[in-house]
Design an enzyme around this catalytic site. Structure first.
Site, short mmCIF file in Angstrom:
data_model
loop_
_atom_site.label_atom_id
_atom_site.label_comp_id
_atom_site.label_asym_id
_atom_site.label_seq_id
_atom_site.Cartn_x
_atom_site.Cartn_y
_atom_site.Cartn_z
N ASP A 285 0.78 -1.31 -0.02
CA ASP A 285 -0.06 0.09 -0.05
C ASP A 285 1.01 1.28 0.15
O ASP A 285 2.23 1.22 0.23
CB ASP A 285 -0.98 0.02 1.24
CG ASP A 285 -2.30 0.93 0.98
OD1 ASP A 285 -2.08 1.54 -0.07
OD2 ASP A 285 -3.13 0.42 1.53
C1 NOJ Z 1 -4.00 3.79 0.09
C2 NOJ Z 1 -5.28 2.87 0.33
O1 NOJ Z 1 -5.15 2.08 1.49
C3 NOJ Z 1 -5.48 1.96 -0.84
O2 NOJ Z 1 -6.40 1.21 -0.80
C4 NOJ Z 1 -5.46 2.54 -2.26
O3 NOJ Z 1 -5.45 1.45 -3.31
C5 NOJ Z 1 -4.07 3.15 -2.20
N1 NOJ Z 1 -3.87 4.28 -1.20
C6 NOJ Z 1 -3.90 3.63 -3.61
O4 NOJ Z 1 -4.41 5.03 -4.00
#
Ligand code: NOJ
Length: 743
Positions: A285
């Site tokens: 993430d």
């Molecule tokens: C953080 C989020 O937790 C995740 O779900 C998302 O895909 C990513 N950012 C990318 O935007």
């Protein structure tokens, strides 16, 4: 001259790859190996690097100069860049201006639609309609793929039992069985049968693992649980997504048992690769590798990159740690180049599977984009999915007649509330590039569905702040009307990522506004719009009719009007328990009984002094404009051998005067176990449609496989013994039978 050499390099790769589509898998692997042998270490590390474009910010950091990173081969993947035009422009840089011309992979959070927005996932799960959910995933992939995207950071399958956590909006609720089926349906929808089909995307199951169990519902907070709970409740939906073929997995931000997920060899290698045989690639993430420093697990970014690499993480999202440190870590002998090759191979394989080596621009087609984006097909589906996601929570009769559905004959209707005519909030959290100017609000929907009705609108107040200046107008509008519709709840930023709340009442002055309107004594319909279960016990006692309408997306207003006026008979059932108050959280239907289950007469039993144990509305609950009766529960036998099936049938009759749909639910209870078992567990459901007066026999089959659990030795087994079985229209189902499992 240099440009010619570069173009020839791409042509060689293209030619080598272009006819591979029809060749065997081994040949593809050989081509990938050939390409790897051409790549410098820096180019390899570039393939392990993912940066956001400057178009959208979905995390705390931005990186200047991502275009230069792409040009220099330092970044092989981009997210938050979209449209056929912009992705073509970026792709041209990768293909024409880098030495090997390896195409970029474009990722994005298409969680419930790209530009046409469908209901938030929590809402859509309430449809209990797997075909509908698969279709939403299919259509949103089609729309996003037409805008140049290749990779969807979806499905989010984190089980959560805590509505304080804002991200429950993105998931499928509290139940593992239903959540697992939805996880597979979404992967099938996103990836289709063939990734080479230009309307499919790579799926990315997230957030691995157990992100939904953040302590106290505070986002990014610590997760700690027994391995039994992890394996029984939290892991199965990820596993289901992987078994359905999810091409990629995203790590979670949280620590689990003291180890941040992005540094967890247990999760990323032992479980994912060794037990589950996952063959795609793992991405972190957003800056999750770097976050191992504040977690107190890595001493600096070099250490963090090493830990992530050793754990089995292939791609670094936005952290830049692989880019910065992998070369040194190899020079120091801490990381083997073979490990990097393995990760690069997985990423190249995904690009190959998408056909990007055949034609790097195949997804970036302006004509297709113009035809598909916001097309009628998308809009119609948004309305259909919206109707099916609405849950009717209450519909009491006044003078022998229920308030809903409303009559379309001319009457004066007041529509009040900050969500009644708001094009943005109805799109909900994570609405990608959702085009709010195309949204239908509740007001628009009413005018469309019941054009003869005289409807007067007043905002009343905002969803936040302390301003009561709109109350007077709202009260005067309500006074002049026969029926008052109140559209209140959360705005799209009051749930979702980094949007945890400890007070789940209506935010801002809305509760007060409701009270002021209720004081007028008019019949009131509460249209609750939110991204999570809210605590509405007080209002539920005063309002005769409540529609839980979540955030339904682009055609949400039409969907709500369809239900209000009875053009669609509501069929949604809750997938998350509605607590009476925040103090009851975590509260979920499949809890344990305890050694002192509640008895009204005994002081020393498990209870609260100030609130009942049961929820306001349980899991699986939802009303219809008609009524269903359950009868004639029958089991094929009263004993079942481990190698036998048990057939269950029940009669369901529509006893009302309208056609309607019912979600027939089957629960079991294992009475005695080597470890204690929940009071109820969902084991099957069927959504049926019945005409007035019609009866249908609904059948289920269960086998010992459905009765397995992790015992004290952590073996996954079904144990002989007595079971109860319940069938009905919610987790409160009380029509029950018994059977014994024998060896
Ligand atoms: C953080 C989020 O937790 C995740 O779900 C998302 O895909 C990513 N950012 C990318 O935007």
């Amino acid at each position: 001259m240099k440009r010619n050499i570069i173009i020839s390099a791409f042509i060689i790769i293209t030619l080598t790859f272009s006819s591979c589509a029809s060749r065997s898998k081994d040949e593809v692997e050989i081509k990938i190996d050939d390409l790897l042998s051409e790549m410098t270490l820096e180019e390899k590390i570039g393939q392990l690097t993912l940066f956001t474009s400057s178009w959208t910010q979905t995390g705390p950091t931005m990186r200047e100069g991502y275009l230069n990173d792409v040009k220099q081969g330092k970044c092989g993947n981009i997210f938050n860049a979209h449209t056929a035009e912009y992705t073509s422009e970026l792709q041209r840089i990768a293909v024409e201006e880098t030495r090997l011309g390896i195409p970029l992979l474009f990722g994005y959070d298409v969680i419930h639609g790209y530009k046409t927005i469908f209901p938030i996932p929590l809402a859509e799960a309430c449809s209990w309609d797997l075909d509908l959910i698969e279709k939403s995933a299919r259509l949103s992939a089609k729309e996003a793929a037409a805008a140049g995207l290749h990779w969807n950071f979806n499905p989010m399958v984190d089980i959560s039992r805590d509505p304080r956590w804002g991200r429950v909006a993105e998931g499928s609720g509290e139940d593992t069985y239903l959540g697992s089926l939805i996880a597979s349906a979404k992967v099938r929808g996103i990836q289709g049968d063939d990734l080479k089909d230009e309307s499919t995307l790579l799926a990315c199951v997230k957030h691995f693992a157990a992100y939904g169990a953040a302590q106290a519902g505070r986002d990014y907070h610590t997760v700690d649980m027994s391995e039994r709970v992890l394996r029984e409740t939290y892991l199965p939906p990820y596993r289901a997504a992987i078994d359905a073929g999810s091409a990629t997995v995203m790590t979670s931000f949280n620590e689990l048992d003291g180890v941040p997920a992005s540094g967890s060899k247990y999760l990323m290698t032992d479980v994912l690769r060794e037990e589950w045989k996952f063959r795609g690639f793992v991405v972190t993430d957003y800056t999750a590798i770097n976050e191992m420093i504040p977690h107190g697990f890595a001493k600096d970014t070099a250490d963090a990159a090493l830990l992530a690499m050793k754990a089995g993480v292939d791609m670094d999202m936005q952290g830049g740690t692989y880019l910065l440190h992998l070369q040194d870590l190899i020079d120091q002998g801490k990381v083997q180049e073979a490990a990097i090759d393995q990760a690069v191979r997985r990423i190249l394989k995904a690009k190959f599977d998408l056909g990007l080596f055949d034609d790097p621009y195949r997804y970036s087609d302006v004509d297709r984009e113009n035809q598909v984006v916001l097309s009628k097909e998308m809009m119609d589906h948004s309305r259909e999915a919206g109707r099916k996601s609405i849950v009717l929570l209450k519909n009491d009769a006044i003078d022998g007649k229920t308030l809903l559905p409303l009559n379309k004959k001319p009457k004066q209707l007041a529509l009040i509330g900050p969500l009644a005519h708001n094009q943005m909030d109805i799109l909900g959290t994570w609405h990608a590039s959702g085009d709010a100017s195309k949204s239908t609000t509740v007001l628009d929907g009413i005018k469309e569905v019941a054009p003869d009705i005289d409807v007067v609108y007043a905002e009343g107040c905002k969803t936040y702040g302390e301003d009561r200046s709109g109350f007077a107008e709202a009260i005067s509008v309500a006074k002049r009307s026969d029926i008052v519709l109140m559209a209140v709840g959360e705005n799209y930023r009051q749930n979702g990522e980094a949007a945890s709340r400890t007070n789940l009442n209506l935010p801002g002055m809305q509760e007060e506004l409701m009270e002021a309107i209720l004081d007028l004594g008019k019949p009131v319909v509460l249209i609750l719009m939110s991204g999570r279960p809210l605590t509405i016990e007080n209002l539920s006692q005063k309002v005769p009719a409540i529609l839980n309408a979540w955030h339904l997306g682009t055609k949400g207003g039409s969907a709500i009007a369809d239900v209000l006026f009875g053009d669609y008979n509501p069929s949604g059932k809750l997938v998350m328990t509605f607590p009476r108050n925040v103090g009851q959280i975590p509260i979920y239907y499949n809890m344990k009984n305890t050694g002192r289950p509640f008895k009204a007469k005994d002081k020393y039993t498990s209870k609260y002094l100030d609130v009942a144990n049961d929820p306001l509305y349980p899991f699986g609950y939802g009303l219809s404009y008609t009524a269903f009766e359950y009868s004639d529960l029958s089991l094929s036998q009263s004993t079942m051998r481990l190698d036998e099936d048990l057939n269950i049938s029940v009669g369901v009759t529509n006893t009302g005067s309208r056609a309607g749909e019912e979600v027939v639910q089957l629960y079991i209870r294992d009475l005695v176990g080597n470890v204690t078992r929940p009071v109820k567990e969902l084991k099957g459901f069927k959504k049926i449609s019945l005409e007035p007066g019609q009866t249908q026999l609904v059948e289920f089959t269960i086998s010992a496989e459905d009765l397995k659990f992790y015992n004290q030795d952590m073996s996954f087994k079904a144990e002989p013994g007595d079971f109860l079985l319940y069938v009905g229209g919610s987790s409160d189902a009380d029509l029950s039978g018994k059977f014994e499992l024998i060896n």
